[in-house]
Design a protein around this motif. Sequence first.
Motif, PDB file in Angstrom:
ATOM      1  N   ILE A 316      57.159   7.527  57.793  1.00 21.73           N
ATOM      2  CA  ILE A 316      58.282   8.451  57.875  1.00 21.73           C
ATOM      3  C   ILE A 316      58.900   8.430  59.269  1.00 21.73           C
ATOM      4  CG2 ILE A 316      56.974  10.495  58.608  1.00 21.73           C
ATOM      5  CD1 ILE A 316      58.743  12.085  56.588  1.00 21.73           C
ATOM      6  N   LYS A 317      60.203   8.595  59.323  1.00 24.00           N
ATOM      7  CA  LYS A 317      60.915   8.698  60.601  1.00 24.00           C
ATOM      8  C   LYS A 317      60.757  10.125  61.119  1.00 24.00           C
ATOM      9  CE  LYS A 317      65.482   8.051  62.664  1.00 24.00           C
ATOM     10  NZ  LYS A 317      66.899   7.695  62.381  1.00 24.00           N
ATOM     11  N   ARG A 318      60.300  10.239  62.357  1.00 20.93           N
ATOM     12  CA  ARG A 318      60.024  11.543  62.946  1.00 20.93           C
ATOM     13  C   ARG A 318      61.121  11.941  63.926  1.00 20.93           C
ATOM     14  NH1 ARG A 318      55.774  13.628  64.810  1.00 20.93           N
ATOM     15  NH2 ARG A 318      55.806  12.471  66.785  1.00 20.93           N
ATOM     16  N   ASN A 319      61.681  13.125  63.715  1.00 23.79           N
ATOM     17  CA  ASN A 319      62.710  13.672  64.595  1.00 23.79           C
ATOM     18  C   ASN A 319      62.164  14.929  65.277  1.00 23.79           C
ATOM     19  OD1 ASN A 319      64.863  11.783  63.818  1.00 23.79           O
ATOM     20  ND2 ASN A 319      64.764  12.810  61.836  1.00 23.79           N
ATOM     21  N   ARG A 320      62.989  15.546  66.101  1.00 19.13           N
ATOM     22  CA  ARG A 320      62.577  16.797  66.752  1.00 19.13           C
ATOM     23  C   ARG A 320      62.169  17.794  65.679  1.00 19.13           C
ATOM     24  NH1 ARG A 320      64.272  21.745  68.844  1.00 19.13           N
ATOM     25  NH2 ARG A 320      63.555  22.148  70.983  1.00 19.13           N
ATOM     26  N   PHE A 321      61.009  18.410  65.871  1.00 20.26           N
ATOM     27  CA  PHE A 321      60.404  19.217  64.812  1.00 20.26           C
ATOM     28  C   PHE A 321      59.901  20.537  65.399  1.00 20.26           C
ATOM     29  CE2 PHE A 321      57.146  19.935  61.425  1.00 20.26           C
ATOM     30  CZ  PHE A 321      57.938  19.695  60.303  1.00 20.26           C
ATOM     31  N   PRO A 322      60.748  21.578  65.447  1.00 23.11           N
ATOM     32  CA  PRO A 322      60.283  22.881  65.936  1.00 23.11           C
ATOM     33  C   PRO A 322      59.246  23.459  64.983  1.00 23.11           C
ATOM     34  CG  PRO A 322      62.700  22.777  65.793  1.00 23.11           C
ATOM     35  CD  PRO A 322      62.165  21.602  65.051  1.00 23.11           C
ATOM     36  N   LEU A 323      58.169  23.974  65.520  1.00 23.24           N
ATOM     37  CA  LEU A 323      57.111  24.563  64.694  1.00 23.24           C
ATOM     38  C   LEU A 323      57.069  26.082  64.841  1.00 23.24           C
ATOM     39  CD1 LEU A 323      54.668  21.745  65.613  1.00 23.24           C
ATOM     40  CD2 LEU A 323      55.185  22.347  63.250  1.00 23.24           C
ATOM     41  N   ILE A 324      56.974  26.548  66.076  1.00 21.37           N
ATOM     42  CA  ILE A 324      57.066  27.975  66.388  1.00 21.37           C
ATOM     43  C   ILE A 324      58.189  28.145  67.390  1.00 21.37           C
ATOM     44  CG2 ILE A 324      55.884  29.994  67.319  1.00 21.37           C
ATOM     45  CD1 ILE A 324      54.575  29.059  64.794  1.00 21.37           C
ATOM     46  N   THR A 325      59.165  28.964  67.077  1.00 20.21           N
ATOM     47  CA  THR A 325      60.291  29.201  67.975  1.00 20.21           C
ATOM     48  C   THR A 325      60.334  30.675  68.331  1.00 20.21           C
ATOM     49  OG1 THR A 325      61.555  27.405  66.931  1.00 20.21           O
ATOM     50  CG2 THR A 325      62.777  28.953  68.298  1.00 20.21           C
ATOM     51  N   LYS A 326      59.966  30.989  69.555  1.00 23.16           N
ATOM     52  CA  LYS A 326      59.891  32.382  70.025  1.00 23.16           C
ATOM     53  C   LYS A 326      59.090  33.231  69.045  1.00 23.16           C
ATOM     54  CE  LYS A 326      64.052  32.314  72.873  1.00 23.16           C
ATOM     55  NZ  LYS A 326      65.361  32.946  73.180  1.00 23.16           N
ATOM     56  N   GLY A 327      57.962  32.691  68.621  1.00 20.81           N
ATOM     57  CA  GLY A 327      57.061  33.422  67.744  1.00 20.81           C
ATOM     58  C   GLY A 327      57.356  33.305  66.269  1.00 20.81           C
ATOM     59  N   VAL A 328      58.478  32.686  65.930  1.00 22.64           N
ATOM     60  CA  VAL A 328      58.905  32.577  64.529  1.00 22.64           C
ATOM     61  C   VAL A 328      58.445  31.245  63.945  1.00 22.64           C
ATOM     62  CG1 VAL A 328      60.896  32.463  62.968  1.00 22.64           C
ATOM     63  CG2 VAL A 328      60.880  34.102  64.869  1.00 22.64           C
ATOM     64  N   LEU A 329      57.880  31.281  62.745  1.00 23.60           N
ATOM     65  CA  LEU A 329      57.429  30.065  62.058  1.00 23.60           C
ATOM     66  C   LEU A 329      58.644  29.267  61.595  1.00 23.60           C
ATOM     67  CD1 LEU A 329      55.007  28.453  60.896  1.00 23.60           C
ATOM     68  CD2 LEU A 329      55.258  29.816  58.803  1.00 23.60           C
ATOM     69  N   ALA A 330      58.854  28.087  62.206  1.00 26.30           N
ATOM     70  CA  ALA A 330      60.047  27.285  61.913  1.00 26.30           C
ATOM     71  C   ALA A 330      59.773  26.155  60.925  1.00 26.30           C
ATOM     72  CB  ALA A 330      60.613  26.704  63.215  1.00 26.30           C
ATOM     73  N   ASN A 331      58.599  25.546  61.014  1.00 28.39           N
ATOM     74  CA  ASN A 331      58.261  24.416  60.144  1.00 28.39           C
ATOM     75  C   ASN A 331      56.759  24.311  59.980  1.00 28.39           C
ATOM     76  OD1 ASN A 331      60.627  22.745  59.286  1.00 28.39           O
ATOM     77  ND2 ASN A 331      61.038  22.691  61.484  1.00 28.39           N
ATOM     78  N   MET A 332      56.361  23.559  58.965  1.00 25.98           N
ATOM     79  CA  MET A 332      54.976  23.149  58.790  1.00 25.98           C
ATOM     80  C   MET A 332      54.953  21.641  58.567  1.00 25.98           C
ATOM     81  SD  MET A 332      53.347  25.929  56.161  1.00 25.98           S
ATOM     82  CE  MET A 332      53.397  27.693  56.452  1.00 25.98           C
ATOM     83  N   PHE A 333      53.880  21.005  59.007  1.00 24.28           N
ATOM     84  CA  PHE A 333      53.703  19.580  58.762  1.00 24.28           C
ATOM     85  C   PHE A 333      53.306  19.336  57.305  1.00 24.28           C
ATOM     86  CE2 PHE A 333      52.542  19.725  63.348  1.00 24.28           C
ATOM     87  CZ  PHE A 333      53.431  18.780  63.827  1.00 24.28           C
ATOM     88  N   TYR A 334      54.052  18.452  56.643  1.00 24.55           N
ATOM     89  CA  TYR A 334      53.641  17.928  55.337  1.00 24.55           C
ATOM     90  C   TYR A 334      53.551  16.418  55.495  1.00 24.55           C
ATOM     91  CZ  TYR A 334      54.369  22.405  52.992  1.00 24.55           C
ATOM     92  OH  TYR A 334      54.273  23.723  52.591  1.00 24.55           O
ATOM     93  N   SER A 335      52.328  15.883  55.482  1.00 21.76           N
ATOM     94  CA  SER A 335      52.113  14.487  55.849  1.00 21.76           C
ATOM     95  C   SER A 335      51.562  13.617  54.723  1.00 21.76           C
ATOM     96  CB  SER A 335      51.130  14.405  57.034  1.00 21.76           C
ATOM     97  OG  SER A 335      51.528  15.249  58.087  1.00 21.76           O
ATOM     98  N   ALA A 336      50.772  14.202  53.834  1.00 25.56           N
ATOM     99  CA  ALA A 336      50.069  13.428  52.806  1.00 25.56           C
ATOM    100  C   ALA A 336      50.830  13.468  51.491  1.00 25.56           C
ATOM    101  CB  ALA A 336      48.658  13.973  52.611  1.00 25.56           C
TER     102      ALA A 336
END
Length: 477
Positions: A316-336
């Motif tokens: 997969i092509k990986r781009n900028r991936f915010p996970l926690i932004t100022k305490g807010v859940l922005a994304n989760m990793f889905y890899s498999a």
Amino acid sequence: MSSNIDTSISLKMKQVKKLLQNLNQFMQEQDITGTVTYKHEDSHMVRCGRSQISLNVSEQGEKYFIALQKGKRKIEGSTTAQLDEIDKLKSFVLSLQEKLQFMPEVNHSGPLEPIAEAEVGEKLDISKVDPSILNIESAIMVDLFKQVENSFSDQNVEISGAFSAGIQSYAIINTLVEQAITYQGSDYNIELVVQLLDHNKKELRVSDVGCSLQQFESTTLINHLKKMFLLKTKLVQQDIKSGEYDVVFYADAFAELTNYMAYLTLQGETFEYGMGMLQKGKHQLGDKIFAEDLTIIDDPADESLLFNRPIGQNGIKRNRFPLITKGVLANMFYSAKEDCDRFNVQVNNDVNVAGLKVLTGDGPENFDEMVKTCIKPTLFISYIHYMNFTNPAKGEFTGSSRFGTFLIENGKIASQLKNQRINDSYHNIFNNIEWLSSTLTHINTSNTYDMRNATSIACPQFVKVNNVNITGSSQSA
């Protein structure tokens, strides 16, 4: 990125890419659907135990991984082969294809999806290799332990640790595309432990990680050990009562907290299976789950990170991936993909090559400044040993401080402490951050299993957390 990094693709990786593309073409001609992945490591390690060099190993390893699919049937296998043994690989593919018809159907399996392809002007064949790591001499590694020994020559000590350096390579292609994509990168990681035999076997520790030997500075590591030695031998040791304390976590300790929290919070597969501290129906993207001071991102284009891999080992092509932004859940990793198919979600990243970065704050930039900011009684914890989950659904964990625990008050280090037991939750830790240091550092998170795969967390040098639950102490320090 260090100036001595070679960004040109090696001759061998060009040959591997050509081999994968030829094998892929053969599979297309045989109406075989699947993926071919190549992995290679070139590793060197010197290990020291009780002041004796006990292991000096150089090893190479490479494998081809084949995954075939027809409808809802899948089969996987791996083999070794030389660059001129494409017929061996073709035969292996055909043998797997013959067995595929006997594999059970997996009802939730989705179709194969194409791996990332380069857009016009884009480069997806990545090389970030320090030639001095590729051709490292064991004398450089052994000399570090000798320098430490010389620095403590007037003391009765035992030195242990490891110095590992090497190259990781991988390439991937599948039958839905024509071009393979490749990655090569170098890394080193170091751990040094000094045991003070005349001081109740107290221990000192320092670690280091980098992508180029230009980042390696033995003097910095030894100076840290000397500083900890003075604190541990000059300060009176005391015990403290159980209770809630403000704690300054050193980077090693905070990175460990972040790494474990990420498994329970930021991995989508953990969330989908109900194995983490966030629950379906109760938590979702966009929820504020941690303190506003906390921001965590994974950005392969961020040059402040050590290991920038824009392509995952899953293609997969990986781009900028915010996970926690100022305490807010922005994304989760889905890899498999297998798990993603089961829960009808899309693969969006590859956690196995991610580089987490905890953004710095405006807190003290060095140890002495940090001490001066602590007026009320505050614990300093340099490292957390044997962290384990006690209740994953609630994010609860336990762990013990090690290699240096101190009590700071009135802007001074008041005493050294025995190792302290922490029983708390990631909800509490990451919601009670008072400040984050303005200095960014890197902590090794690579494991020693399977083939070489360099990973690290970039985080503040120090992080102060309020109201941490301390439940007891050990007899060691």
